[in-house]
Design an enzyme around this catalytic site. Sequence first.
Site, PDB file in Angstrom:
ATOM      1  N   LYS A 103      39.056 -66.815  21.942  1.00 15.82           N
ATOM      2  CA  LYS A 103      38.486 -65.918  20.913  1.00 15.82           C
ATOM      3  C   LYS A 103      38.940 -64.614  20.913  1.00 15.82           C
ATOM      4  O   LYS A 103      39.298 -63.966  20.022  1.00 15.82           O
ATOM      5  CB  LYS A 103      37.225 -66.001  20.828  1.00 15.82           C
ATOM      6  CG  LYS A 103      36.542 -67.383  20.423  1.00 15.82           C
ATOM      7  CD  LYS A 103      34.997 -67.425  20.374  1.00 15.82           C
ATOM      8  CE  LYS A 103      34.600 -69.093  20.075  1.00 15.82           C
ATOM      9  NZ  LYS A 103      33.129 -68.974  19.989  1.00 15.82           N
ATOM     10  N   LYS A 136      38.853 -80.119  17.535  1.00 13.71           N
ATOM     11  CA  LYS A 136      37.407 -80.730  17.732  1.00 13.71           C
ATOM     12  C   LYS A 136      36.625 -80.485  16.166  1.00 13.71           C
ATOM     13  O   LYS A 136      37.093 -79.502  15.560  1.00 13.71           O
ATOM     14  CB  LYS A 136      36.575 -79.920  18.686  1.00 13.71           C
ATOM     15  CG  LYS A 136      35.210 -80.357  19.129  1.00 13.71           C
ATOM     16  CD  LYS A 136      34.394 -79.826  20.258  1.00 13.71           C
ATOM     17  CE  LYS A 136      34.191 -78.428  19.722  1.00 13.71           C
ATOM     18  NZ  LYS A 136      33.021 -77.803  20.787  1.00 13.71           N
ATOM     19  N   LYS A 148      31.238 -77.194  14.309  1.00 15.96           N
ATOM     20  CA  LYS A 148      30.223 -76.918  13.215  1.00 15.96           C
ATOM     21  C   LYS A 148      30.248 -75.463  12.707  1.00 15.96           C
ATOM     22  O   LYS A 148      29.531 -74.979  11.709  1.00 15.96           O
ATOM     23  CB  LYS A 148      28.788 -77.212  13.684  1.00 15.96           C
ATOM     24  CG  LYS A 148      28.497 -76.296  15.134  1.00 15.96           C
ATOM     25  CD  LYS A 148      26.980 -76.607  15.415  1.00 15.96           C
ATOM     26  CE  LYS A 148      26.442 -76.056  16.512  1.00 15.96           C
ATOM     27  NZ  LYS A 148      27.409 -76.169  17.733  1.00 15.96           N
TER      28      LYS A 148
END
Length: 332
Positions: A112, A197, A200
Amino acid sequence: MTRVFSGIKPTGHLTLGNYLGAVRQWAAVDQHRAESLFCVVDLHALTVEHDPARVRRLSRQAATLLLAAGLDPRVCTLFVQSHVDEHTRLAYLLECTAMDGEMRRMVQYKEKAAREQQRGGSVRLSLLTYPVLMAADILAYGADEVPVGDDQAQHVELTRDLAARFNHRYGPVFTVPRAVLPQVAARVMNLQDPGSKMGKSEDTGPGIVYLLDEPEVVRRKVLRAVTDSGRDVEYDPQERPGVANLLEILAACTGRAPQDLAAGYDSYGALKKDAAEAVVEELRPLRERHAELVADPGYVDGVLREGAERARALARPTVDAAYRAIGLLPPG
């Protein structure tokens, strides 16, 4: 009795990956075999730019979906992280135990931080230190086991290291936990990008099945899933990741092995159709129970309030012991 702790972060709507990879196992197995604590880890949602109202809304939705999935407050403890102060009390002591280098080696931080640097930005300090808060989440309760997906196993290893280091330096305060990985569908992949992946944190996406998607939306997403070159249906996660992902999803919904399922198909279309229907039926009772719980918000509030009280009572003795061990003067 074995004690289990696991949490879920309210950074987006819960997905089929969250359910098949973790939540279903919590409800069907973990809460019955052990003294189990399940937490909506809302403080972890603050490590990135966020809308406060959305974090509150998603935290409540996550708790409601966990109940809808079968977590039973008479059997396990369900609560919200920020409702129990012991998490942040312990996190600072563990920051004083952790090393800067091991924080910067954490894979999620490196990935990140690199993305933000490419954009000309920077990340929040909390993104660097949040694995220590995660360790506090676990160690405060003396958890023996932490059910996690494979992408979180590194964080449990850090937790083990911090517990052992603290115990060596200051005395035996913490239980050293171990990660427990689910055997099937540990990492459900994005239907449009089987190399990623099914996360969410994205707001929308045709490759992500959300638990509250309408049945027709679920069917459409699965039927449009990316497959691989060739025509044969084979279970080969390395060479045929799209087909393997569909087979693993179908396997998780039917209780059969993906290799055995592959032998029964001679076309991608038939596999997609069966996978779509299996997912719809798997999620149907969860969606129906969720609708009932949304209509009774007082019940959910009561579960979270009582869960926080139980969690606080479990965590406080361990955290108080850590404060004494590290050298802090107790209050008079």
